[in-house]
Design a protein around this motif. Structure first.
Motif, mmCIF file in Angstrom:
data_model
loop_
_atom_site.group_PDB
_atom_site.id
_atom_site.type_symbol
_atom_site.label_atom_id
_atom_site.label_comp_id
_atom_site.label_asym_id
_atom_site.label_seq_id
_atom_site.Cartn_x
_atom_site.Cartn_y
_atom_site.Cartn_z
ATOM 1 N N VAL A 26 -6.661 13.099 8.682
ATOM 2 C CA VAL A 26 -5.636 13.410 7.678
ATOM 3 C C VAL A 26 -5.061 12.059 7.241
ATOM 4 C CG1 VAL A 26 -3.406 14.522 7.310
ATOM 5 C CG2 VAL A 26 -5.115 15.599 8.804
ATOM 6 N N GLY B 103 -2.682 9.892 4.536
ATOM 7 C CA GLY B 103 -1.693 9.862 3.450
ATOM 8 C C GLY B 103 -0.387 10.526 3.844
ATOM 9 N N LYS C 269 2.252 9.391 5.947
ATOM 10 C CA LYS C 269 3.487 8.597 5.984
ATOM 11 C C LYS C 269 3.469 7.577 4.856
ATOM 12 C CE LYS C 269 7.237 7.145 8.184
ATOM 13 N NZ LYS C 269 8.470 7.932 8.281
ATOM 14 N N ILE D 48 -13.046 -0.310 1.448
ATOM 15 C CA ILE D 48 -13.216 -0.430 2.899
ATOM 16 C C ILE D 48 -14.341 0.496 3.354
ATOM 17 C CG2 ILE D 48 -12.066 -0.312 5.135
ATOM 18 C CD1 ILE D 48 -9.385 -0.709 3.644
ATOM 19 N N ILE E 63 -6.204 6.277 15.776
ATOM 20 C CA ILE E 63 -5.126 6.374 14.781
ATOM 21 C C ILE E 63 -3.768 6.587 15.453
ATOM 22 C CG2 ILE E 63 -4.198 7.793 12.883
ATOM 23 C CD1 ILE E 63 -6.559 6.123 11.978
ATOM 24 N N ARG F 131 -2.915 9.867 16.020
ATOM 25 C CA ARG F 131 -2.612 11.209 15.519
ATOM 26 C C ARG F 131 -3.774 12.143 15.851
ATOM 27 N NH1 ARG F 131 1.409 11.878 11.705
ATOM 28 N NH2 ARG F 131 2.466 9.986 11.025
ATOM 29 N N MET G 171 -1.800 3.579 13.606
ATOM 30 C CA MET G 171 -0.441 3.963 13.177
ATOM 31 C C MET G 171 0.603 3.011 13.752
ATOM 32 S SD MET G 171 1.697 7.528 13.507
ATOM 33 C CE MET G 171 1.388 7.775 15.238
ATOM 34 N N PHE H 296 5.351 0.228 1.448
ATOM 35 C CA PHE H 296 4.672 0.292 0.142
ATOM 36 C C PHE H 296 4.102 1.695 -0.027
ATOM 37 C CE2 PHE H 296 1.783 -1.705 3.255
ATOM 38 C CZ PHE H 296 0.719 -0.825 3.232
ATOM 39 N N ARG I 45 0.991 4.108 -0.521
ATOM 40 C CA ARG I 45 -0.412 4.061 -0.129
ATOM 41 C C ARG I 45 -1.121 5.287 -0.665
ATOM 42 N NH1 ARG I 45 -2.126 5.790 4.927
ATOM 43 N NH2 ARG I 45 0.015 6.383 5.314
ATOM 44 N N LEU J 125 -13.450 4.121 1.937
ATOM 45 C CA LEU J 125 -12.177 4.459 1.304
ATOM 46 C C LEU J 125 -11.848 3.399 0.254
ATOM 47 C CD1 LEU J 125 -9.812 6.537 1.801
ATOM 48 C CD2 LEU J 125 -8.706 4.740 3.128
#
Ligand code: HEM
Length: 404
Positions: free
Chosen positions: A216, A218, A220, A257, A276, A278, A314, A326, A328, A347
């Motif tokens: 998943v 996007g 935060k 990337i 990650i 998460r 993270m 910023f 993202r 990505l």
């Protein structure tokens, strides 16, 4: 039923109020696609072109995005840049509203904009030709080199960027071709990169996208339309040292990337999640709750180690001050296998910040130093652009730079 201009004019008239309503709702609750579908069909959905900001910066991402970069030809003058931006503005103002641009040999392809947005970005050289050194934002230039970078020439740098976003790939192809043809006398094509998210309507609204590693991606990040977004992207409310011409615009870091999916295939689920910090199922922090729960970086497991590893993406990416925040946004990319060359996935990573040197670079430095995700990803392209503000009717994109 065919997609003839005659049908579309009627359909567009009927659909426009619904789309505008949907867009307004989209900011409040993210329901744009469904609103538009209720009264018409997705193809008739339009987003406004004129405004204080470029629509592609402040609107929810569509299913498809094409990033086109060009180098300016050696003899391009400021007058040429004005011509180029006037052409873009006139074409984009029509295309985004479902109308073929003047002198388009295929105007029928314009009738279903499907939320088309066309966003322009200026590289360092364009700003120097168009405004001189005094107009150059201090951060506009290549990022520092990073040890994990394997940058490929076409995907790195570029003098002009156009991001063409829509929920319909035919619309993306047509709008892109119009601009490639129109700008041909002034520029040399550098790269075309196609990105995609879930097709519009295939996931519930407000759903966070998944990248091709299955995460998943996007969760935060500031949401368009909020104070946090306006602070991070436009410098609203902070001591904003952006040149005058760029007020209402922003900076964009675009990184291509690559995902090392063969290496990722060998990683089991618990280790994937630790990479990650998460869970894969819901995107919740490993310390519990749901996708939007706050992670507990202090929590320890039975053997006394942090539940969210210190080297997780993270933990390492989390801003340490509000100055590092910023916006993202990512689009997946895939290059299919062809005989003799294996395919590639990854990505197209966008970071929008009014000052990328201050907001993005410290985070990227930290990730370059240490981040479990580096074992499975390789940056292969990197560019920095200034995205000028939007324009009003009668004006053109970039006029704040080029008319002064
Ligand atoms: C292919 C490369 C990348 C992948 C697959 C990836 C994936 C992820 C995922 C799954 C998350 C957690 C969910 C979320 O909040 O979105 C995340 C968070 C984040 N990533 Fe990445 N990421 C990549 C590259 C980068 C890069 C290059 C940067 C910046 C230099 C970055 C900055 C962040 C930030 C700031 C967060 C939020 C951290 C927080 O919780 O505060 N990511 N990324």
């Amino acid at each position: 039923v065919t997609d003839s201009p005659k049908l579309s004019r009627r359909a567009l008239l009927g659909g426009s109020a619904a789309s505008l309503g949907g867009l307004a709702l989209g900011f409040a609750g993210g329901a744009s696609v469904y609103e538009a579908r209720a009264d018409g069909f997705l193809g008739s959905s339009k987003r406004p072109f004129f405004g204080r900001h470029q629509t592609g910066v402040v609107s929810a991402p569509t299913a498809y995005a094409r990033y086109i970069t060009w180098d300016l030809n050696g003899d391009v003058t400021k007058l040429d840049l004005i011509r180029m931006m006037k052409i873009l503005t006139s074409d984009a103002a029509r295309l985004t509203q479902g109308l073929g641009p003047l002198a388009d040999p295929e105007p029928e392809l314009a009738v279903f904009p499907a939320n088309l947005m066309m966003t322009v970005g200026f590289g360092r050289r364009l700003v120097l030709i168009g405004g001189g050194k005094g107009k150059l934002p201090s951060w506009l230039g290549p990022l520092p080199p990073y040890p994990m970078d394997r940058l490929e020439e076409p995907f790195t740098g570029g003098d002009v960027l156009l991001i063409v976003q829509s929920d319909d790939p035919v619309t993306v192809a047509h709008a892109s071709r119009v601009m490639v043809r129109q700008w041909e006398p002034f520029v040399t094509l550098r790269s075309v990169q196609d990105g995609f998210r879930r097709a519009a309507g295939s996931a519930p609204d407000g759903h966070t996208m998944r990248n091709l590693m299955g995460q998943v991606d996007g969760t935060k990040t500031p949401r368009p339309g909020t104070d946090d977004f306006n602070r991070a992207v436009f410098g609203v409310g902070s001591k904003n040292s952006q040149p005058d011409w760029l007020q209402g615009g922003t900076g964009l870091v675009l990184r291509r990337i690559r995902m090392e999916l063969e290496a990722w295939d060998r990683v089991d689920r618990p280790d994937r999640e630790k990479t990650i910090g998460r869970t894969l199922e819901t995107g919740a922090p490993l310390t519990g709750g749901s996708e939007y729960s706050e992670p507990d970086f202090e929590a320890k497991n039975v053997v006394g180690l942090p539940v969210i590893p210190d080297f997780s993406h993270m933990k390492r990416a989390r801003p340490t001050t509000s100055e590092e925040v910023f916006y993202r946004r990512g689009y997946n990319y895939e290059v299919p296998h062809v005989v003799g060359k294996s395919g590639e996935a990854g990505l197209l990573f966008e970071a929008m910040a009014w000052n990328p040197a201050q907001q993005f670079v410290p985070v990227q430095n930290r990730l370059a130093e240490l981040d479990l995700l580096n074992l499975y990803t390789t940056p292969v392209g990197s560019s920095v652009f200034a995205l000028p503000p939007g324009c009003q009717e009668g004006g053109f994109l970039g006029d704040s730079l080029l008319l002064h």
